[in-house]
Design a protein around this motif. Sequence first.
Motif, mmCIF file in Angstrom:
data_model
loop_
_atom_site.group_PDB
_atom_site.id
_atom_site.type_symbol
_atom_site.label_atom_id
_atom_site.label_comp_id
_atom_site.label_asym_id
_atom_site.label_seq_id
_atom_site.Cartn_x
_atom_site.Cartn_y
_atom_site.Cartn_z
ATOM 1 N N ASP A 127 27.497 -4.397 30.941
ATOM 2 C CA ASP A 127 26.741 -3.222 30.498
ATOM 3 C C ASP A 127 26.992 -2.035 31.421
ATOM 4 O O ASP A 127 27.333 -0.947 30.973
ATOM 5 N N SER A 128 26.862 -2.254 32.718
ATOM 6 C CA SER A 128 26.961 -1.135 33.658
ATOM 7 C C SER A 128 28.387 -0.636 33.836
ATOM 8 O O SER A 128 28.607 0.533 34.184
ATOM 9 N N GLU A 175 20.540 -8.073 29.279
ATOM 10 C CA GLU A 175 21.167 -6.857 28.738
ATOM 11 C C GLU A 175 21.832 -7.131 27.386
ATOM 12 O O GLU A 175 21.841 -6.274 26.502
ATOM 13 N N GLU A 179 20.962 -5.176 23.864
ATOM 14 C CA GLU A 179 21.942 -4.564 22.959
ATOM 15 C C GLU A 179 21.773 -5.105 21.542
ATOM 16 O O GLU A 179 21.843 -4.356 20.557
ATOM 17 N N GLY A 211 28.427 -7.395 22.909
ATOM 18 C CA GLY A 211 27.618 -6.477 23.709
ATOM 19 C C GLY A 211 28.376 -5.220 24.083
ATOM 20 O O GLY A 211 27.836 -4.110 23.995
ATOM 21 N N LYS A 215 27.586 -1.264 23.125
ATOM 22 C CA LYS A 215 27.472 -0.242 24.170
ATOM 23 C C LYS A 215 28.513 0.870 23.948
ATOM 24 O O LYS A 215 28.187 2.068 24.016
ATOM 25 N N LEU A 232 19.704 2.651 24.760
ATOM 26 C CA LEU A 232 20.165 1.597 25.667
ATOM 27 C C LEU A 232 19.182 1.342 26.807
ATOM 28 O O LEU A 232 19.343 0.394 27.566
#
Length: 352
Positions: A127-128, A175, A179, A211, A215, A232
């Motif tokens: 995610d990050s 996470e 999503e 995911g 994103k 998000l």
Amino acid sequence: MKTSTNSYPIFIGDRLRFQLNQLIEKDYTSILIVSDEKVAELYVTDILGNFPEKKVYRSIIPAGEQSKSVDFFYQLHTDAIKFGLDRASLIIALGGGVVGDLAGFVAATYMRGIDFIQVPTTILAHDSSVGGKVAINHQLGKNLIGSFYPPAAVIYDTQTLKTLSEEEMRSGYAELVKEALIADEAFFNKLLKTDLRDLSNDQLTEHLTNGIKIKASIVGIDEKEAGIRKNLNLGHTLGHALEAEKGYGAITHGEAVAIGLLFSLHISERLFSRKLPYEPLLHWLKNNQYPLNIGELDEESLVNRMKTDKKALNATIQMVLLKQTGEVAIQELNDRDIRMYLKSFRRRLVGE
């Protein structure tokens, strides 16, 4: 990954850490690998093997959220200067979200910006590492000092995920659940059938790919978080407040977000008079040993921390909520309502 202003490749596969020299297209004068103590011990040597004829340096930070600080930000700048990095140098962020956020912010600010590449080694970092947000924490709030600065590439070696602890697996999957909740009900239902202690590599790769697609599709529309990208942040308003309240590192980011997701569903059910998947998610979190015992809550302190959240406007808390799975609503809530919801949420969570 393509946005209105940037484009960069995302590679997902097995043993990709041994192929960096083939996947990195530009020729850099020197390379700085930033990693933490745990990840460096496992994988730095593999990364170094890609560049036998390059000037390659390493800076190793302590593992944990505490390293996303102004002190380590300054230390990495000092290292870069001492190593002689110039504007044609590259930083490789090898690790989880902490390393990616910190090393990315160093890259964004060193000599007004040099290239960096994300090589994530955790599920959480799926995610990050995508979307170009880089930041460090302030003691008064998470990620309050940072920038939007996309990487030159994201290179995700799924083999590195086999060394993750159960705690890190839980953190990353929170996470993925987020999503799925905001964009894909079928994916959410599939995750609820997943036992994190019995995951195949194919399952994990499929979940990560789904995911990242969610994103990337959102960031592609709204790179600078002016609109839909705020979706998000589902679960993050309380999640970030809990992290800061308990002290960074006392609870993982994903475990805090998991509690925040339940809180958002709790508010959504009451505010919109809809039946949402609070109970199925709670059941799944318990089955996968998420730490949900939040103890007594200092509601006033949590409300104040939530008001320092980047989404807050005019000191009013903005919550990302759901009308149904896949349908997001952003709602402003006053302090009194937040305190009321915190009280009822805690009672519901502990089964009172």
